[in-house]
Structures are given as structure tokens and as C-alpha cells.
Design a protein around this motif. Structure first.
Motif, PDB file in Angstrom:
ATOM      1  N   MET A   1       3.278  -7.041  -7.594  1.00  0.00           N
ATOM      2  CA  MET A   1       2.271  -6.794  -6.666  1.00  0.00           C
ATOM      3  C   MET A   1       1.205  -5.976  -7.018  1.00  0.00           C
ATOM      4  SD  MET A   1       5.196  -6.445  -3.674  1.00  0.00           S
ATOM      5  CE  MET A   1       4.191  -6.604  -2.075  1.00  0.00           C
ATOM      6  N   LEU A   2       0.148  -6.006  -6.086  1.00  0.00           N
ATOM      7  CA  LEU A   2      -1.088  -5.083  -6.281  1.00  0.00           C
ATOM      8  C   LEU A   2      -1.054  -3.881  -5.450  1.00  0.00           C
ATOM      9  CD1 LEU A   2      -3.803  -4.881  -7.425  1.00  0.00           C
ATOM     10  CD2 LEU A   2      -4.715  -6.056  -5.452  1.00  0.00           C
ATOM     11  N   PRO A   3      -0.659  -2.893  -5.994  1.00  0.00           N
ATOM     12  CA  PRO A   3      -0.893  -1.450  -5.237  1.00  0.00           C
ATOM     13  C   PRO A   3      -2.273  -0.888  -4.698  1.00  0.00           C
ATOM     14  CG  PRO A   3      -0.847  -0.778  -7.559  1.00  0.00           C
ATOM     15  CD  PRO A   3      -0.708  -2.465  -7.537  1.00  0.00           C
ATOM     16  N   THR A   4      -2.119  -0.553  -3.521  1.00  0.00           N
ATOM     17  CA  THR A   4      -3.585  -0.069  -2.731  1.00  0.00           C
ATOM     18  C   THR A   4      -3.105   1.339  -2.194  1.00  0.00           C
ATOM     19  OG1 THR A   4      -4.083  -2.301  -2.257  1.00  0.00           O
ATOM     20  CG2 THR A   4      -5.417  -0.696  -1.136  1.00  0.00           C
ATOM     21  N   LEU A   5      -4.158   2.436  -2.312  1.00  0.00           N
ATOM     22  CA  LEU A   5      -3.476   3.455  -1.897  1.00  0.00           C
ATOM     23  C   LEU A   5      -4.640   3.523  -0.608  1.00  0.00           C
ATOM     24  CD1 LEU A   5      -2.542   6.392  -2.539  1.00  0.00           C
ATOM     25  CD2 LEU A   5      -4.807   7.132  -3.515  1.00  0.00           C
ATOM     26  N   VAL A   6      -3.848   4.216   0.489  1.00  0.00           N
ATOM     27  CA  VAL A   6      -4.328   4.465   1.851  1.00  0.00           C
ATOM     28  C   VAL A   6      -4.474   5.985   1.989  1.00  0.00           C
ATOM     29  CG1 VAL A   6      -3.971   4.069   4.335  1.00  0.00           C
ATOM     30  CG2 VAL A   6      -3.260   2.207   2.653  1.00  0.00           C
ATOM     31  N   HIS A   7      -5.672   6.144   2.547  1.00  0.00           N
ATOM     32  CA  HIS A   7      -6.170   7.715   2.829  1.00  0.00           C
ATOM     33  C   HIS A   7      -5.640   7.935   4.241  1.00  0.00           C
ATOM     34  CE1 HIS A   7      -7.609   7.624  -1.061  1.00  0.00           C
ATOM     35  NE2 HIS A   7      -8.622   6.886  -0.941  1.00  0.00           N
TER      36      HIS A   7
ATOM     37  N   TYR B   1       0.681  -1.234  -0.069  1.00  0.00           N
ATOM     38  CA  TYR B   1      -0.113  -0.019  -0.092  1.00  0.00           C
ATOM     39  C   TYR B   1       0.745   1.197   0.004  1.00  0.00           C
ATOM     40  CZ  TYR B   1       0.490   0.358   4.975  1.00  0.00           C
ATOM     41  OH  TYR B   1       0.743   0.712   6.573  1.00  0.00           O
ATOM     42  N   VAL B   2       0.316   2.328  -0.810  1.00  0.00           N
ATOM     43  CA  VAL B   2       0.952   3.759  -0.708  1.00  0.00           C
ATOM     44  C   VAL B   2       0.449   4.767   0.203  1.00  0.00           C
ATOM     45  CG1 VAL B   2       1.643   5.325  -2.182  1.00  0.00           C
ATOM     46  CG2 VAL B   2       1.631   3.089  -2.784  1.00  0.00           C
ATOM     47  N   LYS B   3       1.036   5.325   0.950  1.00  0.00           N
ATOM     48  CA  LYS B   3       0.358   6.336   1.512  1.00  0.00           C
ATOM     49  C   LYS B   3       1.039   7.808   1.476  1.00  0.00           C
ATOM     50  CE  LYS B   3       1.883   5.587   6.398  1.00  0.00           C
ATOM     51  NZ  LYS B   3       1.512   5.636   7.640  1.00  0.00           N
ATOM     52  N   SER B   4       0.524   8.913   1.529  1.00  0.00           N
ATOM     53  CA  SER B   4       1.283  10.322   1.601  1.00  0.00           C
ATOM     54  C   SER B   4       1.974  10.384   2.952  1.00  0.00           C
ATOM     55  CB  SER B   4       0.238  11.358   0.986  1.00  0.00           C
ATOM     56  OG  SER B   4      -0.796  11.401   1.918  1.00  0.00           O
ATOM     57  N   VAL B   5       3.110  11.025   2.754  1.00  0.00           N
ATOM     58  CA  VAL B   5       3.966  11.051   4.038  1.00  0.00           C
ATOM     59  C   VAL B   5       4.683  12.636   3.717  1.00  0.00           C
ATOM     60  CG1 VAL B   5       3.958   8.938   4.697  1.00  0.00           C
ATOM     61  CG2 VAL B   5       5.947   9.760   3.409  1.00  0.00           C
TER      62      VAL B   5
END
Length: 87
Positions: free
Chosen positions: A81-87, A41-45
Motif C-alpha cells: 500500500m502507499l503510506p501517507t502522513l497526516v498532520h 495514512y499515518v498520524k501521531s497519537v
């Protein structure tokens, strides 16, 4: 025989045969490891005052940083892999 009802049962290979697993009865550890090798998963930081995108394994383990969301998703896809966005 594989049950086609989504979210109910999956077949797991055990040696030369498949074993049906009822996913409603997974342990906490089994649930945590579900999708580990397939999802990230990807999250903004914010790092040193700059916006970035953190890439994490399904269990939350940090794996990498990217300068933008597209690069983060591309890196995950490149690793199959499968990317997923986390808010």
C-alpha cells in the motif's frame, strides 16, 4: 483509448472492455472508496500517555498502531500500500 489528462478521466475494466469514467462526477461514496485498497495514512497519537503512530485505511478505519513512524510506513509498504502522513 485512455485519456492521459491527469485528474480528468480514467478507464475502468468492465468485463472484456474498458469504460471511461469522468472522475469529476463521482458520487460521495465513490469518492470515499477511491484508493481504499491502495492507500493508508499515518498520524501521531497518544495512547496511555505514550506517543505512537496510528495506521488508518483511506476511509479512516483504524488498522494498527506502531511505536514509530518508520515502522508504521514499513508495515504499510509491506502490505503493498502507499503510506501517507497526516498532520
Amino acid at each position: 483509448m485512455k485519456n492521459s489528462t491527469p485528474g480528468y478521466k480514467n478507464n475502468v475494466q468492465k468485463g472484456d472492455h474498458s469504460v471511461a469514467v469522468d472522475i469529476r462526477h463521482l458520487t460521495d461514496n465513490q469518492l470515499k472508496s477511491l484508493g481504499m485498497a491502495q492507500m493508508a495514512y499515518v498520524k501521531s497519537v497518544v495512547v496511555d500517555g505514550e506517543a505512537a503512530f496510528a495506521i488508518h485505511a483511506a476511509d479512516g478505519t483504524p488498522m494498527a498502531l506502531a511505536g514509530d513512524k518508520a515502522t508504521a510506513f514499513a508495515a504499510i509498504i509491506q502490505q503493498e500500500m502507499l503510506p501517507t502522513l497526516v498532520h
